[in-house]
Design an enzyme around this catalytic site. Structure first.
Site, short mmCIF file in Angstrom:
data_model
loop_
_atom_site.label_atom_id
_atom_site.label_comp_id
_atom_site.label_asym_id
_atom_site.label_seq_id
_atom_site.Cartn_x
_atom_site.Cartn_y
_atom_site.Cartn_z
N LYS A 81 -2.61 14.47 -0.24
CA LYS A 81 -1.96 14.61 -1.54
C LYS A 81 -2.91 15.18 -2.60
CE LYS A 81 -2.72 9.78 -3.01
NZ LYS A 81 -3.57 10.07 -4.16
N ASP A 82 -4.23 15.19 -2.32
CA ASP A 82 -5.20 15.75 -3.26
C ASP A 82 -5.46 17.23 -3.02
OD1 ASP A 82 -5.57 13.27 -4.44
OD2 ASP A 82 -7.31 12.75 -3.20
N ARG A 130 3.87 11.54 -11.76
CA ARG A 130 5.05 11.29 -10.93
C ARG A 130 5.44 9.81 -10.98
NH1 ARG A 130 5.50 8.78 -6.27
NH2 ARG A 130 3.24 8.73 -6.06
N ARG A 131 4.47 8.92 -10.74
CA ARG A 131 4.78 7.49 -10.75
C ARG A 131 5.29 7.06 -12.12
NH1 ARG A 131 -0.60 6.54 -7.46
NH2 ARG A 131 0.24 6.53 -5.33
N ARG A 148 -7.76 5.36 -14.64
CA ARG A 148 -8.47 6.21 -13.70
C ARG A 148 -9.51 5.36 -12.98
NH1 ARG A 148 -9.44 11.46 -14.33
NH2 ARG A 148 -10.38 11.21 -12.27
N ARG A 154 -10.01 0.09 -10.33
CA ARG A 154 -8.70 -0.20 -10.93
C ARG A 154 -8.31 -1.66 -10.73
NH1 ARG A 154 -4.95 5.18 -9.69
NH2 ARG A 154 -6.67 6.65 -9.63
N CYS A 241 -0.16 18.26 -9.52
CA CYS A 241 -0.33 16.86 -9.91
C CYS A 241 -0.01 16.61 -11.37
CB CYS A 241 -1.75 16.41 -9.60
SG CYS A 241 -3.00 17.35 -10.53
#
Length: 309
Positions: A81-82, A130-131, A148, A154, A241
């Site tokens: 996904k990156d 997106r989230r 971040r 996190r 992204c």
């Protein structure tokens, strides 16, 4: 005995993923020696509130690609996904291994918790546009705030009371042995994942047939077809992204089922397309065309355009 050097970011998750690839390569060629080389990416150094402000996907993979290009490493391991949908000239890319849980994870401070049980006004941390957008289509009463840092960072901020909850990737938590922190694995049909989420990518210089043959021993054909469809629709839309876009494809008995969504950043509008087919590229193209007819450009912004030509 030949030696393969793998470039990886230095985070605990990245090193875990690289070691997974290394172990699979060793299993397929027992005489192979595999070394990990850790690098610090721009995305690791830049702790801007959003990934887009930190430089987008290239901020995570650029340092690793440079190491492969100049010979300090033979290949690089990324979270798929990156990886930008347009691979730089001179590079080849494979989806590697089985896919981990593609779902988004809700991690709540101090209790199991689900999206339904979060109190109104709860602060939910995420670095993903997106989230944020998809969560707000479900719960407009929540406060979605940027966060971040790597997974461990996190979670420490969550435990210190900085947020009521976090939205993270199940795949990362599971790979780190932190699956017990997940309060809810949100259905992929509800929060449609990022393209390639849960999959690993192996990138190397095109023309290295020795590496291509070796890496292909760890490729799951159904996973690679599914990820190809997700990345194709993303490529056709010019999505990245910095855009509230999700795509998830599954394969069953040779047939692919692709679900794509695009949402307004404030959660007030969402477009959704679900299609089936057997050709991943054609399926991605079809989904992109349908979203364009529905007006996806207005949701994703002026950068959303057909870039495939």
């Amino acid at each position: 005995m030949r030696t393969i050097r793998i470039a990886t970011r230095r985070s605990r998750l990245a090193m875990t993923q690289a070691e997974f690839v290394a172990s699979r390569l060793r299993a397929n060629e027992p005489s192979l020696r595999v070394e990990l080389a850790g690098f610090t990416s721009q995305g690791d150094r830049d702790q801007s509130p959003s990934l887009a402000q930190a430089g987008g996907k290239s901020s995570f993979v650029g340092a690793l690609e440079e190491a492969v290009r100049d010979g300090r490493a033979d290949l690089a391991v990324h979270s798929m996904k990156d990886v930008a949908v347009r691979v730089p000239d001179g590079f080849a890319l494979h989806t590697f291994g089985p896919r981990a849980d593609v779902r988004d994870a809700l991690v709540v401070n101090g209790s199991p918790g689900t999206l339904a049980t979060l109190p109104g006004g709860a602060h939910v941390g995420t670095a993903s546009i997106r989230r944020r957008a998809l969560l707000l289509t479900l719960r407009r009463d929540l406060e979605v705030v940027p966060v971040r840092g790597n997974v461990d960072t996190r979670l420490k901020r969550l435990d210190a009371g900085g947020y009521h909850a976090l939205l993270l990737a199940c795949a990362g938590l599971d790979r780190l042995g932190l699956g017990d922190r997940i309060g809810q694995r949100v259905d992929a049909e509800v929060l449609v994942p990022a393209p390639g989420q849960g999959a690993l990518a192996v990138e190397f210089l095109a023309g290295r047939e020795d590496l291509d043959d070796l890496i292909r021993t760890g490729v799951d054909s159904e996973v690679e077809r599914s990820v190809t469809a997700e990345r194709q629709v993303t490529r056709r839309l010019g999505a990245d992204c910095a855009m509230p876009f999700g795509a998830y494809c599954t394969a069953c008995d040779g047939e692919l089922r692709l679900t794509t969504v695009a949402a307004a950043t404030d959660g007030t509008q969402m477009l959704r397309v679900e299609l089936t087919g057997d050709d991943p590229v054609a399926l991605g193209d079809d989904a992109a065309a349908r979203l364009q007819k529905m007006g996806v450009g207005d949701l994703l912004g002026e950068n959303a355009e057909d870039v495939a030509g």
